[in-house]
Design an enzyme around this catalytic site. Structure first.
Site, PDB file in Angstrom:
ATOM      1  N   PHE A 190       0.860  -1.183   0.000  1.00 48.23           N
ATOM      2  CA  PHE A 190       0.000   0.000   0.000  1.00 48.23           C
ATOM      3  C   PHE A 190       0.898   1.235   0.000  1.00 48.23           C
ATOM      4  O   PHE A 190       2.103   1.144   0.240  1.00 48.23           O
ATOM      5  CB  PHE A 190      -0.879  -0.018   1.262  1.00 48.23           C
ATOM      6  CG  PHE A 190      -2.345  -0.187   0.982  1.00 48.23           C
ATOM      7  CD1 PHE A 190      -2.805  -1.207   0.170  1.00 48.23           C
ATOM      8  CD2 PHE A 190      -3.284   0.689   1.539  1.00 48.23           C
ATOM      9  CE1 PHE A 190      -4.166  -1.363  -0.075  1.00 48.23           C
ATOM     10  CE2 PHE A 190      -4.644   0.539   1.299  1.00 48.23           C
ATOM     11  CZ  PHE A 190      -5.087  -0.484   0.492  1.00 48.23           C
ATOM     12  N   HIS A 224      -8.962  11.201  -1.249  1.00 50.91           N
ATOM     13  CA  HIS A 224      -8.444   9.944  -1.787  1.00 50.91           C
ATOM     14  C   HIS A 224      -8.175  10.135  -3.269  1.00 50.91           C
ATOM     15  O   HIS A 224      -9.022  10.652  -3.988  1.00 50.91           O
ATOM     16  CB  HIS A 224      -9.453   8.821  -1.564  1.00 50.91           C
ATOM     17  CG  HIS A 224      -8.863   7.453  -1.733  1.00 50.91           C
ATOM     18  ND1 HIS A 224      -8.494   6.970  -2.958  1.00 50.91           N
ATOM     19  CD2 HIS A 224      -8.566   6.495  -0.827  1.00 50.91           C
ATOM     20  CE1 HIS A 224      -7.987   5.736  -2.796  1.00 50.91           C
ATOM     21  NE2 HIS A 224      -8.016   5.442  -1.508  1.00 50.91           N
ATOM     22  N   ARG A 268      -1.054   9.491   0.214  1.00 48.32           N
ATOM     23  CA  ARG A 268      -2.275   9.865  -0.508  1.00 48.32           C
ATOM     24  C   ARG A 268      -2.346  11.363  -0.784  1.00 48.32           C
ATOM     25  O   ARG A 268      -2.824  11.784  -1.835  1.00 48.32           O
ATOM     26  CB  ARG A 268      -3.503   9.444   0.298  1.00 48.32           C
ATOM     27  CG  ARG A 268      -3.748   7.973   0.230  1.00 48.32           C
ATOM     28  CD  ARG A 268      -4.984   7.582   0.994  1.00 48.32           C
ATOM     29  NE  ARG A 268      -5.194   6.141   0.865  1.00 48.32           N
ATOM     30  CZ  ARG A 268      -6.111   5.456   1.537  1.00 48.32           C
ATOM     31  NH1 ARG A 268      -6.898   6.083   2.381  1.00 48.32           N
ATOM     32  NH2 ARG A 268      -6.243   4.162   1.349  1.00 48.32           N
ATOM     33  N   LEU A 306     -15.379   4.927  -4.147  1.00 44.03           N
ATOM     34  CA  LEU A 306     -13.955   4.676  -3.976  1.00 44.03           C
ATOM     35  C   LEU A 306     -13.471   3.492  -4.810  1.00 44.03           C
ATOM     36  O   LEU A 306     -14.156   2.485  -4.903  1.00 44.03           O
ATOM     37  CB  LEU A 306     -13.711   4.388  -2.491  1.00 44.03           C
ATOM     38  CG  LEU A 306     -12.310   3.934  -2.073  1.00 44.03           C
ATOM     39  CD1 LEU A 306     -11.345   5.096  -2.160  1.00 44.03           C
ATOM     40  CD2 LEU A 306     -12.342   3.384  -0.663  1.00 44.03           C
ATOM     41  N   GLU A 351      -6.793   1.880  -2.958  1.00 39.01           N
ATOM     42  CA  GLU A 351      -5.369   2.067  -3.191  1.00 39.01           C
ATOM     43  C   GLU A 351      -4.710   0.735  -3.527  1.00 39.01           C
ATOM     44  O   GLU A 351      -3.652   0.678  -4.153  1.00 39.01           O
ATOM     45  CB  GLU A 351      -4.762   2.635  -1.898  1.00 39.01           C
ATOM     46  CG  GLU A 351      -3.319   3.018  -1.981  1.00 39.01           C
ATOM     47  CD  GLU A 351      -2.929   3.886  -0.795  1.00 39.01           C
ATOM     48  OE1 GLU A 351      -3.621   4.894  -0.553  1.00 39.01           O
ATOM     49  OE2 GLU A 351      -1.950   3.558  -0.113  1.00 39.01           O
ATOM     50  N   ARG A 372      -3.431  10.381   6.651  1.00 33.67           N
ATOM     51  CA  ARG A 372      -3.527   8.974   7.031  1.00 33.67           C
ATOM     52  C   ARG A 372      -2.963   8.098   5.917  1.00 33.67           C
ATOM     53  O   ARG A 372      -3.177   8.367   4.749  1.00 33.67           O
ATOM     54  CB  ARG A 372      -4.980   8.602   7.275  1.00 33.67           C
ATOM     55  CG  ARG A 372      -5.195   7.131   7.526  1.00 33.67           C
ATOM     56  CD  ARG A 372      -6.607   6.820   7.953  1.00 33.67           C
ATOM     57  NE  ARG A 372      -7.593   6.882   6.889  1.00 33.67           N
ATOM     58  CZ  ARG A 372      -7.745   5.952   5.937  1.00 33.67           C
ATOM     59  NH1 ARG A 372      -6.938   4.906   5.889  1.00 33.67           N
ATOM     60  NH2 ARG A 372      -8.686   6.076   5.027  1.00 33.67           N
ATOM     61  N   GLN A 412      -8.588  14.084   4.305  1.00 36.14           N
ATOM     62  CA  GLN A 412      -7.903  13.347   3.246  1.00 36.14           C
ATOM     63  C   GLN A 412      -8.753  13.284   1.977  1.00 36.14           C
ATOM     64  O   GLN A 412      -9.917  12.912   2.031  1.00 36.14           O
ATOM     65  CB  GLN A 412      -7.614  11.923   3.712  1.00 36.14           C
ATOM     66  CG  GLN A 412      -6.958  11.083   2.637  1.00 36.14           C
ATOM     67  CD  GLN A 412      -6.334   9.830   3.227  1.00 36.14           C
ATOM     68  OE1 GLN A 412      -7.004   8.851   3.481  1.00 36.14           O
ATOM     69  NE2 GLN A 412      -5.041   9.896   3.476  1.00 36.14           N
ATOM     70  N   HIS A 465     -12.386  11.810   1.528  1.00 35.41           N
ATOM     71  CA  HIS A 465     -12.423  10.417   1.945  1.00 35.41           C
ATOM     72  C   HIS A 465     -12.382  10.217   3.458  1.00 35.41           C
ATOM     73  O   HIS A 465     -13.059   9.357   3.985  1.00 35.41           O
ATOM     74  CB  HIS A 465     -11.226   9.702   1.307  1.00 35.41           C
ATOM     75  CG  HIS A 465     -11.142   8.241   1.591  1.00 35.41           C
ATOM     76  ND1 HIS A 465     -12.156   7.379   1.261  1.00 35.41           N
ATOM     77  CD2 HIS A 465     -10.172   7.482   2.166  1.00 35.41           C
ATOM     78  CE1 HIS A 465     -11.802   6.142   1.614  1.00 35.41           C
ATOM     79  NE2 HIS A 465     -10.622   6.176   2.183  1.00 35.41           N
TER      80      HIS A 465
END
Lengths: 590, 122, 234
Positions: A121, A245, A289, A255, A258, A401, A243, A356
């Protein structure tokens, strides 16, 4: 007002998502009388939408993996305003929490050794950033949140947690000593208003992505816990940190994980160029991100966006082949076909940065106890109130995050709060009394709404609020522009305070709930706006065009927003982990 | 497990198996009869009576008879519990269902006794 | 476009009724039925339905659209519109609380009845329990259920005996735990299912398969349970 029926519990958890269910599980397993109040049936909570996985150093894909490396990545990802004691706790306790989930029956994907499958990730590294990309995100295909939430709900059924499904908490009941003694809640099905008394009240109310027009969040993510805390006069922390995304489906906002990039997918601009190679030469598409989202917006601004309006970029997956995609990313295939009308096996998915996750929230210590500051600027516990999950700001995510860290946050701190409340109950924590007037205070806004005769429509006001937030507080922010936004919010506050409820029926009145949610959305939006305008630097997800650099001299700290005065204070970041040396702030590159 | 039921077997696996085995027996019995009639075009009553005087034919017929009763009972019982429910008929459902089941049972027992009498009187 | 919606408010209505709304669809875009409901709610805030994730993973908005059960958020209007009209009703077979909201208690009760959690009598290891990818693959097509109730409420056997027949959703989960290599209570689970109602009311008409918004196959899972019961019973 007529006397309300009273329900009493050792602990009441508001919210039936991952963090709430993990807290309730801990308590009901130990035999405490625990209730979960949730406005939707628990498995409809937003945790169910989490896709890619839960990041944790269980050393399955890489036997040398170390939770300290996960800690390093998280501190760096947070742009150094994540509290290092909390991050240390999360990363070191994480494996235990994940193994417990597996023992409960969570259907993790497996590698050939029969251990839990882990995928790469964004923002993950081996050996404190020196050893290249790590694969640390434990996954159940691309439905990890679904698998996790259902497993936790099932475990709660096994341990006889009391569920108040489709009940909506409207406000905190706070007594004259400032102690939280419970909440007032509506049974949505009957419309009955009840005072739920508890020795410990845990807010697990999730995020508030619905303050933005374009969001990956469920329609229920209206920041109810944050709204209630603010109305009770408690401060919230780091609310400017939202955040975006990188890969929300263009046009729909849903969404795509990731994990797509973790499995080898990458982003393309209209020239077919893999532009992340320019912005993050090492991590490329797996940079933090915030970095990826900003790069995408810069590409679009520079005229290299795709589509007739040049307002999005493409996520390429077809080179991974049908087998990998159907095995590892089946949910993404479904979502892309439904919402983007493209088949990722053959063509790229149009994506755009989309709101997000709320890194900010109710400040807490690692036991989930809500905090405020005393007169000397020292942390002070708000008695009776706890917060976990996205509603809380522990803070492990700081200014940004990392992917997969939200789910580990849920289970680790949900569990931690449960354990701590258990200890307090064992030591004799008792119900604290509330006067009739304290309960009345908590029912006031509902009273106003129920007797409203004129005023504006909820859906119109909600749209306006979302438009203001989207336009003035998006990926890039400017001081003068934000001040305009704040002025608009000021007008909106008056109008929302005067919102009218046409349908005053009792049975399953969703119009009433939506009106109450709108007020919470507004509280979150205003806290976000004022915090964003106040933080005069760029850090993590908070990117300002008038203050483009990180300012560690003035802003290596949390922001704390006080609702009564609508002002911002600073709170120190914890740089004192217990078992490892602290990580000093460094320039953050990927 | 659902236990508040009037099925004689009180076991779904048992019912399911009986239903299918009895169906096979009935199929075999009727196929045999059809073939027998078709191959004996000038069939006389004495010939027909003679067929049923053999012990193996009596056993075969009795097995078919038992299968028919079991098959019909399970089927009728299932139908009664599908359609005569309190959701469908209100508070009278239980009485109606039980009455229907008793009538089915009585009819099946009567037919059974009668058929045994016929078979053994040949 | 004309949208006809099932309306019932127990406080004011003695009988349910259908109410028509005129909705302007955006040009050149095939919106979802949930979007239509939102447009209707902007006109009339009293129209009541459940919704949450709006992307087909939470299972809130199971509805009957032009005669077929499905999730409103992932059903494009073009798939269910008939003669320029869309008819939206609540899921059939469950009591209506208000408008499109049904009381799902009977459905959840059957889910709880099959003990939908892992039962393993051995003490857990220090790490995770191991499971081969092959054993894990047996859970695919089972664990993905979102409890939307589209299947069970399209099943006549469930309409007739919602208190006794577990229904396709519950049985899918029953099989998910029966087949999980980590569960040690297979025999106890099967013993709970061997009566004539719980499993054997399935007649294999496959309504559940045809409506499942996640493309799952409860009928097949029920077949597997039946085989396990037979093997155990013989």
């Amino acid at each position: 007002m007529a006397k309300l029926r009273i329900l009493s519990f050792d602990a009441v958890i508001i919210g039936g998502g991952g963090s709430g269910l993990r807290t309730s599980l801990q308590l009901s397993q130990s035999g405490y009388n625990t209730a979960v109040i949730t406005k939707v049936f628990p498995t409809r909570s937003h945790t169910v939408s989490a896709q890619g996985g839960i990041t944790c150093a269980i050393a399955s894909e890489d036997p040398d993996d170390d939770w300290r490396w996960h800690m390093y990545d998280t501190v760096k990802g947070s742009d150094y305003i994540g509290d290092q004691d909390a991050i240390e706790y999360m990363c070191s306790e994480g494996p235990q929490a994940v193994f417990e989930l597996e023992h409960m029956g969570m259907p993790f994907s497996r590698n050939k050794d029969g251990r839990i499958y882990q995928r790469p990730f964004g923002g993950q590294s081996r050996d404190y950033g020196r050893g290249g990309q790590a694969a640390r995100t434990c996954a159940a295909a691309d439905r990890t949140g679904h698998a996790l939430l259902h497993t936790l709900y099932q475990a709660n059924l096994k341990s006889n947690t009391v569920f108040f499904n489709e009940w909506y908490a409207t406000d905190i009941v706070k007594n004259q000593d400032g102690i939280v003694v419970g909440v007032v809640a509506i049974c949505i099905e009957t419309g009955e208003l009840v005072y739920v008394r508890s020795k410990a009240t845990v807010f697990a109310t999730g995020g508030a992505g619905r303050i933005f027009a374009s969001t990956t969040n469920a329609m229920i993510n209206t920041g109810d816990g944050i709204g209630m805390a603010l109305r009770a006069g408690f401060p919230v922390q780091d609310m400017e940190m939202w955040q975006f995304h990188p890969t929300g489906i263009y046009g729909a906002g849903t969404l795509v994980t990731e994990g797509c990039r973790g499995e080898g997918g990458y982003l393309l601009n209209k020239n077919g160029e893999r532009f992340m190679e320019r912005y993050a030469p090492n991590a490329k598409d797996l940079a933090g991100r915030d970095v990826v989202a900003r790069s995408m917006v810069l590409e679009i601004i520079a005229g290299r966006g795709c589509g007739p309006d040049g307002d999005h970029v493409m996520l390429k997956l077809d080179h991974l082949g049908e087998k990998v995609l159907t095995e590892k990313l089946p949910g993404i295939l479904e979502l892309s076909r439904t919402f983007a009308h493209v088949d990722p096996i053959k063509e790229p998915i149009p994506v755009v940065p989309t709101c997000h996750y709320m890194m900010g929230g109710i400040p807490t210590n690692i036991h989930g106890q809500a905090l405020t500051l005393d007169k000397n600027g020292k942390d002070q516990i708000i008695e009776g109130l706890f917060a976990v999950g996205e509603a809380a700001c522990v803070s492990v995510h700081g200014a940004n995050r990392l992917g997969g860290n939200s789910l580990i946050d849920l289970v680790v701190f949900g569990r931690a709060a449960g354990i701590h409340i258990e200890t307090m109950l064992k030591q004799g924590l008792e119900h604290r009394s509330a006067a009739e007037s304290d309960i009345d205070n908590a029912t006031q806004r509902l009273q106003r709404l129920n007797t409203s005769t004129s005023g504006e429509n909820v859906s119109v006001l909600r749209k306006e609020l979302q438009a203001v937030m989207q336009n003035y507080f998006g990926v890039f922010r400017t001081g003068s522009f934000m001040q305009e936004g704040i002025a608009k919010l000021k007008v909106l506050r008056e109008r929302i305070a005067n919102v009218s409820l046409q349908d005053k029926s009792m049975v399953f009145n969703t119009a009433r709930i939506e009106a109450l949610e709108l007020e919470n959305l507004f509280e979150v939006a205003e806290a976000t706006a004022i915090s964003a305008e106040g933080r005069t630097e760029s850090r993590g997800a908070h990117a300002r065009e008038d203050f483009t650099e990180r300012d560690d001299v003035n802003w290596l700290c949390h922001s704390l927003y006080y609702p009564a005065t609508k002002t911002l204070a600073k709170r120190a970041v914890n740089f004192a982990p217990l078992t490892v040396p602290k990580f000093e702030p460094k320039i953050r590159t990927y | 497990m659902v236990t508040n039921i009037t099925s004689l077997g009180r076991n779904g696996v048992h019912d399911w198996l009986v239903q299918r085995i009895s169906a096979v027996v009935l199929l075999a019995y009727f196929v045999f009869l059809v073939v027998y009639v078709a191959t004996n075009t000038d069939l006389s009553f004495s010939q027909w009576q003679n067929l049923f005087s053999h012990t193996w034919m009596r056993v075969f017929s009795l097995t078919a008879l038992l299968s028919l009763c079991a098959h019909a009972w399970i089927g009728m019982w299932t139908i009664s519990t599908d359609y005569f429910t309190s959701a469908m008929l209100g508070s009278a459902a239980t009485v109606i269902r039980l009455g229907f089941q008793l009538v089915c049972l009585l009819i099946l027992i009567s037919y059974f006794v009668w058929c045994v009498q016929i078979l053994w009187s040949i | 476009m004309l949208v006809s919606i099932y309306r019932y408010n127990p406080e004011t209505d003695s009988q349910p009724r259908m109410q028509d709304y005129q909705v302007e669809l955006p040009q050149g875009k095939d919106i979802m039925v949930l979007d239509v409901l939102q447009l209707v709610k902007e006109q009339d805030s009293s129209v009541t339905y459940r919704r949450s994730c709006r992307e087909g993973v939470c299972g809130s908005d199971g509805l009957n659209m032009s005669g077929k059960n499905g999730l409103a958020c992932i059903t494009p209007v073009s798939h269910v519109i008939k003669n320029n009209k869309l008819v939206i009703r609540p899921l059939p077979g469950l009591p209506v609380i208000r408008d499109l909201v049904v009381d799902m208690a009977a459905f959840y009760k059957q889910y709880e009845r099959i003990k939908p959690y892992l039962q393993n009598d051995t003490s857990p290891p220090a790490i995770e329990r191991l499971q081969s990818p092959e054993d894990r693959a047996k859970l695919d097509g089972l664990y993905e259920c979102i409890l939307c109730a589209c299947c069970s409420t399209s099943c006549p056997s469930f309409w007739w005996n919602p208190d006794k027949f577990v229904g396709p959703a519950g049985l899918l989960q029953a099989y998910r735990f029966l087949i999980d290599s980590r569960d040690t209570h297979t025999q106890e689970r099967l013993a709970e299912l061997e009566d004539p109602f719980s499993v054997f009311r399935c007649r294999g008409i496959m309504n559940c398969v045809s409506v499942c918004p996640k493309g799952l196959n409860p009928t097949q899972a029920i077949g597997h349970i039946r085989n396990m019961l037979l093997e155990r019973g013989i």
